[in-house]
Design a protein around this motif. Structure first.
Motif, PDB file in Angstrom:
ATOM      1  N   VAL A   1       0.837  -1.201   0.000  1.00 12.19           N
ATOM      2  CA  VAL A   1       0.000   0.000   0.000  1.00 12.19           C
ATOM      3  C   VAL A   1       0.875   1.256   0.000  1.00 12.19           C
ATOM      4  O   VAL A   1       0.630   2.208  -0.751  1.00 12.19           O
ATOM      5  CB  VAL A   1      -0.943   0.002   1.220  1.00 12.19           C
ATOM      6  N   VAL A   2       1.912   1.249   0.842  1.00 10.62           N
ATOM      7  CA  VAL A   2       2.747   2.440   0.971  1.00 10.62           C
ATOM      8  C   VAL A   2       3.479   2.734  -0.345  1.00 10.62           C
ATOM      9  O   VAL A   2       3.476   3.867  -0.833  1.00 10.62           O
ATOM     10  CB  VAL A   2       3.741   2.276   2.135  1.00 10.62           C
TER      11      VAL A   2
ATOM     12  N   THR B   1       0.937   3.854  -3.008  1.00  7.32           N
ATOM     13  CA  THR B   1       0.438   5.214  -2.801  1.00  7.32           C
ATOM     14  C   THR B   1       1.502   6.250  -3.135  1.00  7.32           C
ATOM     15  O   THR B   1       1.205   7.312  -3.684  1.00  7.32           O
ATOM     16  CB  THR B   1      -0.035   5.389  -1.340  1.00  7.32           C
TER      17      THR B   1
ATOM     18  N   TRP C   1      -5.395   6.342  -0.193  1.00  9.94           N
ATOM     19  CA  TRP C   1      -4.490   5.204  -0.393  1.00  9.94           C
ATOM     20  C   TRP C   1      -4.806   4.535  -1.718  1.00  9.94           C
ATOM     21  O   TRP C   1      -5.902   4.661  -2.253  1.00  9.94           O
ATOM     22  CB  TRP C   1      -4.623   4.201   0.739  1.00  9.94           C
TER      23      TRP C   1
ATOM     24  N   LEU D   1      10.251  12.179   9.497  1.00  8.01           N
ATOM     25  CA  LEU D   1       9.127  11.293   9.191  1.00  8.01           C
ATOM     26  C   LEU D   1       8.111  11.329  10.325  1.00  8.01           C
ATOM     27  O   LEU D   1       6.900  11.396  10.100  1.00  8.01           O
ATOM     28  CB  LEU D   1       9.663   9.870   9.027  1.00  8.01           C
TER      29      LEU D   1
ATOM     30  N   VAL E   1       4.653  12.656   9.137  1.00  2.00           N
ATOM     31  CA  VAL E   1       3.714  11.584   8.819  1.00  2.00           C
ATOM     32  C   VAL E   1       2.852  11.247  10.019  1.00  2.00           C
ATOM     33  O   VAL E   1       1.630  11.217   9.930  1.00  2.00           O
ATOM     34  CB  VAL E   1       4.462  10.338   8.301  1.00  2.00           C
TER      35      VAL E   1
ATOM     36  N   MET F   1       4.052   9.081   1.962  1.00  2.00           N
ATOM     37  CA  MET F   1       4.388   7.687   1.685  1.00  2.00           C
ATOM     38  C   MET F   1       5.752   7.574   1.013  1.00  2.00           C
ATOM     39  O   MET F   1       6.487   6.620   1.239  1.00  2.00           O
ATOM     40  CB  MET F   1       3.298   7.036   0.823  1.00  2.00           C
TER      41      MET F   1
ATOM     42  N   LEU G   1       8.258   7.742   3.699  1.00  2.00           N
ATOM     43  CA  LEU G   1       8.245   6.459   4.389  1.00  2.00           C
ATOM     44  C   LEU G   1       9.067   5.420   3.609  1.00  2.00           C
ATOM     45  O   LEU G   1       9.855   4.670   4.194  1.00  2.00           O
ATOM     46  CB  LEU G   1       6.786   6.004   4.517  1.00  2.00           C
TER      47      LEU G   1
ATOM     48  N   ALA H   1      12.777   6.085   3.934  1.00  2.00           N
ATOM     49  CA  ALA H   1      13.302   5.709   5.241  1.00  2.00           C
ATOM     50  C   ALA H   1      13.415   4.198   5.400  1.00  2.00           C
ATOM     51  O   ALA H   1      14.192   3.712   6.211  1.00  2.00           O
ATOM     52  CB  ALA H   1      12.408   6.276   6.349  1.00  2.00           C
TER      53      ALA H   1
ATOM     54  N   VAL I   1       8.917   4.525  14.286  1.00  2.05           N
ATOM     55  CA  VAL I   1       8.281   5.587  13.501  1.00  2.05           C
ATOM     56  C   VAL I   1       7.603   4.978  12.275  1.00  2.05           C
ATOM     57  O   VAL I   1       6.438   5.277  11.964  1.00  2.05           O
ATOM     58  CB  VAL I   1       9.322   6.644  13.066  1.00  2.05           C
ATOM     59  N   ILE I   2       8.326   4.095  11.597  1.00  3.80           N
ATOM     60  CA  ILE I   2       7.767   3.498  10.386  1.00  3.80           C
ATOM     61  C   ILE I   2       6.593   2.591  10.720  1.00  3.80           C
ATOM     62  O   ILE I   2       5.557   2.618  10.051  1.00  3.80           O
ATOM     63  CB  ILE I   2       8.874   2.748   9.614  1.00  3.80           C
TER      64      ILE I   2
ATOM     65  N   ALA J   1       3.574   4.654  11.543  1.00  6.98           N
ATOM     66  CA  ALA J   1       3.068   5.282  10.320  1.00  6.98           C
ATOM     67  C   ALA J   1       2.346   4.264   9.443  1.00  6.98           C
ATOM     68  O   ALA J   1       1.296   4.565   8.864  1.00  6.98           O
ATOM     69  CB  ALA J   1       4.219   5.928   9.552  1.00  6.98           C
ATOM     70  N   LEU J   2       2.881   3.053   9.357  1.00  6.22           N
ATOM     71  CA  LEU J   2       2.230   2.012   8.553  1.00  6.22           C
ATOM     72  C   LEU J   2       0.854   1.679   9.123  1.00  6.22           C
ATOM     73  O   LEU J   2      -0.131   1.571   8.385  1.00  6.22           O
ATOM     74  CB  LEU J   2       3.083   0.740   8.526  1.00  6.22           C
TER      75      LEU J   2
ATOM     76  N   GLN K   1      -1.024   3.566  10.889  1.00  2.19           N
ATOM     77  CA  GLN K   1      -1.897   4.706  10.641  1.00  2.19           C
ATOM     78  C   GLN K   1      -2.464   4.624   9.226  1.00  2.19           C
ATOM     79  O   GLN K   1      -3.639   4.873   8.990  1.00  2.19           O
ATOM     80  CB  GLN K   1      -1.063   5.973  10.797  1.00  2.19           C
ATOM     81  N   GLN K   2      -1.591   4.261   8.289  1.00  3.87           N
ATOM     82  CA  GLN K   2      -2.000   4.212   6.891  1.00  3.87           C
ATOM     83  C   GLN K   2      -2.994   3.086   6.628  1.00  3.87           C
ATOM     84  O   GLN K   2      -3.908   3.232   5.835  1.00  3.87           O
ATOM     85  CB  GLN K   2      -0.747   4.047   6.017  1.00  3.87           C
ATOM     86  N   ILE K   3      -2.829   1.972   7.316  1.00 10.87           N
ATOM     87  CA  ILE K   3      -3.690   0.819   7.053  1.00 10.87           C
ATOM     88  C   ILE K   3      -5.001   0.920   7.830  1.00 10.87           C
ATOM     89  O   ILE K   3      -6.078   0.641   7.304  1.00 10.87           O
ATOM     90  CB  ILE K   3      -2.965  -0.496   7.431  1.00 10.87           C
TER      91      ILE K   3
ATOM     92  N   ALA L   1      -9.081   6.994   6.826  1.00 11.80           N
ATOM     93  CA  ALA L   1      -9.075   6.928   5.364  1.00 11.80           C
ATOM     94  C   ALA L   1      -8.164   5.801   4.890  1.00 11.80           C
ATOM     95  O   ALA L   1      -7.655   5.818   3.791  1.00 11.80           O
ATOM     96  CB  ALA L   1      -8.617   8.262   4.786  1.00 11.80           C
TER      97      ALA L   1
ATOM     98  N   LEU M   1      -6.672   1.614   4.463  1.00 11.14           N
ATOM     99  CA  LEU M   1      -7.013   0.442   3.660  1.00 11.14           C
ATOM    100  C   LEU M   1      -8.194  -0.328   4.259  1.00 11.14           C
ATOM    101  O   LEU M   1      -9.156  -0.660   3.566  1.00 11.14           O
ATOM    102  CB  LEU M   1      -5.774  -0.453   3.587  1.00 11.14           C
TER     103      LEU M   1
END
Lengths: 299, 314
Positions: free
Chosen positions: A41-42, A45, A59, A238, A242, A267, A270, A273, B136-137, B140-141, B143-145, B149, B151
């Motif tokens: 997904v990342v 996107t 996304w 980040l 983010v 993204m 991300l 990184a 952090v990653i 963030a992941l 949050q994105q999933i 808004a 997945l």
């Protein structure tokens, strides 16, 4: 040590039932999916066009018109580009300094009956049990005048006790005869380290070096408390843009009409990184089980 | 083979010590940078804990700030926010023990049961990877999933189902952080269990199978008893570290979810000290955690040692 080396099912084991096989297969696919999906997904996107991201609510699973605009934008000078260089610098310098100090101390502590080695080892292991604490560590860095110096994110974490113990364990495994032979040839301790020990320890040096590099690359907390904003590494940037949801105030972003959507940029940061970790991962993979396990058993 | 010269007169202790010192001088020199690091950045910082018994005044610095005795500690013990942070810490630790601790064990059993080495190695490579990503990653992941808004809600919405409110919802914080730690370290944690499973003697399985034990009975009567010592050992070690539940992970999300849900002891220290500037007070909380934590780790180690011996002889 490993009892099952052959790929085949041993003779005494019955054929698995189809239902068991299906259940296992489903479980594996679910586990793999949960791990891999976020990356897909990342990356998708970060490559998607603005229209698609907006239409999809933030996304994309598969970009229909992939574009590198977000990457061009973050590499075009500005916060992310600067942070990338800072991260690279901290990782390279930090790893080199950490490796040097760890190898020297591990070697001196690995040799038998060295004068003063026992108290030093106890001193080192005690720090494992009782870390100094966040506030005293901060005040120390402040008193040393390291605030807003890159040394503040390297020196306080210079040696990792776990890495030190792993390396010492490996050095101790080198046969004593090799040391004796080198000494009879008139080699100094320093020369033995360089000519005998280091060439024999490539695997453990690789693991420990990669562990250090990964931890310097991933670090952000010390940067957030010790460094000013314009000296931040990538992970801290980040974090702010983010997770914290702040906008990237890039100079490059000002050109109207040619700006990537904020989600796409986030993204892309991300991905940038994460990519170095993905790049070194195969090497880690090759060595780490061996290195980690020998160390774990020793301690 | 080293030949020593015969000693003419008995050496004094001091003399011997000087000789050893002189003999090892190069090694001692090699030790110096590392030793200096530990002395300055661990023991030097450790000394800084005196600030817990002082009121920190920035202008005069650490050493000249006035002593206040145990004032910081008594203030802390009557501070509801502190005890709430302790409560959150223990709550999350227990959730982790119940849900995170068994996850690598289950995954290791699944991996171990695969007869194809190639497939097993592939799955291992994939599931170890998240361990090497920064918090952090990972945050963030997630949050994105899982975000509003993200997945998951996209799929739920497309399927005509109710969307879920996870990211930013304080009620969802504790399950969320456990899910995050399972995602990040569930795979990595299998290493030690897989090593234990690999060391189980194959003949035990074989004779059990010849005696008519099916897969489940072999699992119950061979696998579990064989790996029990390592499971108990890891459980005890984890109990010793019960006051540490992942500082970076919590700090990253503490602002978004609020102190009610997300304040743990470490973030309490951070906000009291580095954000509000109450260094003495914050250091007292940190020192409290350090002392109790060290005692717990020490006890756990002793206990593990004792049980470990039993585990071997039983």
């Amino acid at each position: 040590m490993i009892s099952r080396t052959a790929a085949a099912r041993p003779a005494w084991m019955e054929k698995p039932k189809p239902l068991t096989l299906v259940a296992k297969g489903v479980a594996l696919v679910v586990v793999l999916g949960i791990v891999i999906m976020p990356f897909v997904v990342v990356v998708a996107t970060s490559l998607a066009s603005n229209k698609e991201v907006v239409a999809n609510g933030g996304w994309v699973l598969w970009p229909s018109e992939p574009t590198l605009r977000a990457y061009r934008q973050i590499f075009n000078g500005g916060i992310v580009t600067d942070a990338l260089w800072v991260s690279i610098g901290i990782t390279v310098v930090g790893t080199a300094a950490s490796m040097l100090c760890t190898v020297l101390l591990a070697y001196a502590l690995a040799r038998p009956k060295v004068y003063g080695a026992k108290p030093v080892l106890l001193l080192v292991l005690f720090t494992f049990l009782f870390p100094p604490g966040m506030i005293p560590a901060y005040l120390l860095v402040k008193e040393l005048g390291l605030l807003d110096a890159y040394g503040a994110v390297i020196l306080p974490v210079l040696i990792n006790v776990f890495n030190l113990v792993v390396m010492r364990g490996f050095f101790q495994g080198i046969p004593e005869e090799l040391y004796e032979a080198a000494r009879l040839d008139g080699a100094s301790e320093w020369k033995i380290l360089r000519v005998v020990v280091i060439p024999l320890s490539k695997a453990v040096l690789a693991v420990v070096g990669l562990f250090y590099a990964v931890s310097y690359w991933n670090a952000w907390f010390h940067a957030s408390i010790y460094l000013e904003q314009d000296h931040w590494p990538l992970q801290q940037v980040l974090r702010t843009y983010v997770i914290g949801g702040a906008q990237l105030a890039d100079s490059g972003a000002a050109e109207a009409g040619n700006v990537a959507a904020p989600q796409t940029i986030q993204m892309a940061v991300l991905v940038v990184a994460t990519v170095p970790i993905l790049l070194v991962y195969p090497f880690l993979q090759k060595y780490f089980t061996k290195g980690v396990l020998t160390g774990a058993i020793k301690s | 083979m080293v030949l020593y010269k015969p000693v003419k007169q008995p050496e004094t202790k001091r003399n011997q010590r000087w000789k050893r010192f002189h003999r090892d001088r190069v090694l001692l020199l090699l030790m110096l940078p590392g030793l200096g690091y530990f002395l300055v950045f661990h023991y030097g910082a450790l000394l800084g804990n005196v600030i817990a018994f002082k009121e920190y005044v920035p202008f005069v610095g650490l050493w000249d700030s006035p002593w206040v005795g145990f004032d910081n500690f008594s203030a802390m013990f009557s501070d509801g926010d502190f005890w709430h942070a302790v409560w959150n810490t223990l709550f999350i630790a227990v959730l982790q023990l119940i849900f995170f601790f068994p996850a690598p064990l289950a995954l290791a059993l699944l991996l171990h049961s695969l007869t194809s080495d190639l497939l097993r190695r592939f799955v291992q490579s994939v599931v170890y990877l998240p361990h090497f990503l920064s918090w952090v990653i990972v945050v963030a992941l997630f949050q994105q999933i899982l975000g509003g808004a993200g997945l998951l809600n996209g799929f739920l919405g497309d399927a005509g189902l109710n969307t879920v409110d996870i990211i930013g919802n304080p009620d969802a914080f504790k399950p969320l952080v456990v899910a995050q730690v399972i995602w990040k370290d569930g795979g990595w944690g299998t290493i030690i269990f897989l090593a234990a499973l690999m060391q189980v003697n194959e003949q035990l399985y074989e004779s059990a199978a010849l005696d008519g034990a099916g897969p489940w009975r072999r699992f119950w009567h061979v696998t579990l008893p064989q790996i029990r010592p390592i499971v108990i050992l890891l459980l005890i070690m984890r109990l010793g570290e019960i006051l540490s539940v992942g500082f970076e992970q919590m700090l990253l999300q503490r602002d978004a979810y609020g102190p009610e849900a997300a304040e743990i002891i470490d973030t309490f220290v951070y906000y009291q000290g580095l954000v509000n500037g109450n260094f003495g007070y914050a250091a007292a909380a940190g020192l409290f955690k350090g002392v109790v934590g060290a005692a717990l780790v020490y006890t756990a180690n002793k206990l593990a040692h004792r049980l470990g011996e039993q585990g071997v002889y039983r």
